[in-house]
Design a protein around this motif. Structure first.
Motif: not given
Lengths: 141, 144
Positions: A56-61
């Motif tokens: 889970l990354t900021q980009h994925l969020m």
């Protein structure tokens, strides 16, 4: 490798060649997954050892429709250096995930935290969202 | 009927013979209804979910599972896993499930079970197993 006991039907995981797959069948030995190629739905069984969680990354969020608020409030003391994710407004639900902006206590910059737990993978977010709201988190990858 | 989308491998539920059974297979399959329309069917251990029910949480069940507990006038606190930093006689430091003997200030009713000091309300063993794995990253060992 993913732990099969962590999975629920509908979870998103990563396959042997890095592709994103959705779980439609799970037992101790293999995971049944579905995916789309050229708009054609496909499914297959893959050994559990060849399935990986999706970090889970900021980009994925942001890719799944969650965003950080434009105007951030930086409190002092408890909660300082964190900012709360806002789910897509149309969902009208709230799951208190915070995004850690700087190293702070045991928290590291970039951590995505729910309660006292760092959420590392997308399937964990799906499972927590399901628990909190009673509905599945609608994700298309 | 149980909600298959909330289940994980290893969860304990009530099977078609009304006895506790552990989930070892979950699946969704494509099927057609009586009017030949495509539908999804959800299966647990190869059987339709309509054959299964939740295994309700009770004090007797938690005692039978062997979790240590501490009883006060208002509640019974069962310790599922001790915090690494806790003292040996501290039954409140760690992952707990609390049975309320009377309504508490957080609005929970008498007879409710709370996970981790009121964080969530739990009513079945599979709820407890799911929350436990969410918070610890490993399954709650249960033998029935």
């Amino acid at each position: 490798m993913i732990n099969a006991t962590d999975l629920m039907l509908g979870n998103w995981v990563k396959g042997p060649i890095g592709s994103y797959l959705q779980v439609n069948n799970v037992n101790a030995e293999y995971v049944g997954v579905s995916y789309t190629i050229d708009r054609i739905g496909c499914s297959e069984h893959i050994e559990v050892e060849k399935i990986w969680p999706i970090p889970l990354t900021q980009h994925l969020m942001e890719l799944i429709g969650w965003s950080l608020p434009k105007y951030q409030y930086f409190p002092h003391g408890e909660g300082a250096g964190t900012v709360t994710y806002v789910p897509e407004p149309k969902k009208r639900t709230f799951v208190g995930l915070t995004f850690v902006l700087k190293d702070w206590g045991v928290r590291k910059k970039g951590d995505i935290v729910f309660g006292n737990k760092v959420i590392e993978f997308l399937h964990e977010l799906q499972n927590i969202y399901r628990w909190e709201t009673g509905t599945p988190l609608d994700i298309t990858l | 009927m149980i909600d298959v989308l909330e289940l994980q491998l290893g969860n304990w539920i009530i099977g078609p013979d009304s006895k506790p059974v552990q989930v070892n297979r979950l699946e969704v399959i494509d099927a057609v209804d009586s009017r030949k329309r495509p539908i999804k069917k959800w299966l647990v251990n190869g059987l339709l979910t309509t054959d299964f029910k939740e295994l309700s949480l009770t004090i007797d069940l938690l005692e039978e599972l062997g979790f240590p507990y501490e009883e006060t006038e208002d509640e019974i606190i069962f310790l599922l896993e001790k915090d690494n930093m806790a003292k040996p006689d501290d039954n409140r430091s760690g992952i707990t499930v609390t049975y309320l003997k009377k309504q508490n200030e957080k609005g929970y009713d008498a007879g409710d079970f709370q996970f981790c000091d009121g964080l969530w309300h739990v009513r079945a063993i599979d709820d407890l197993q799911r929350l436990f794995i969410m918070f610890t990253g490993h399954p709650l060992e249960i033998h029935l």
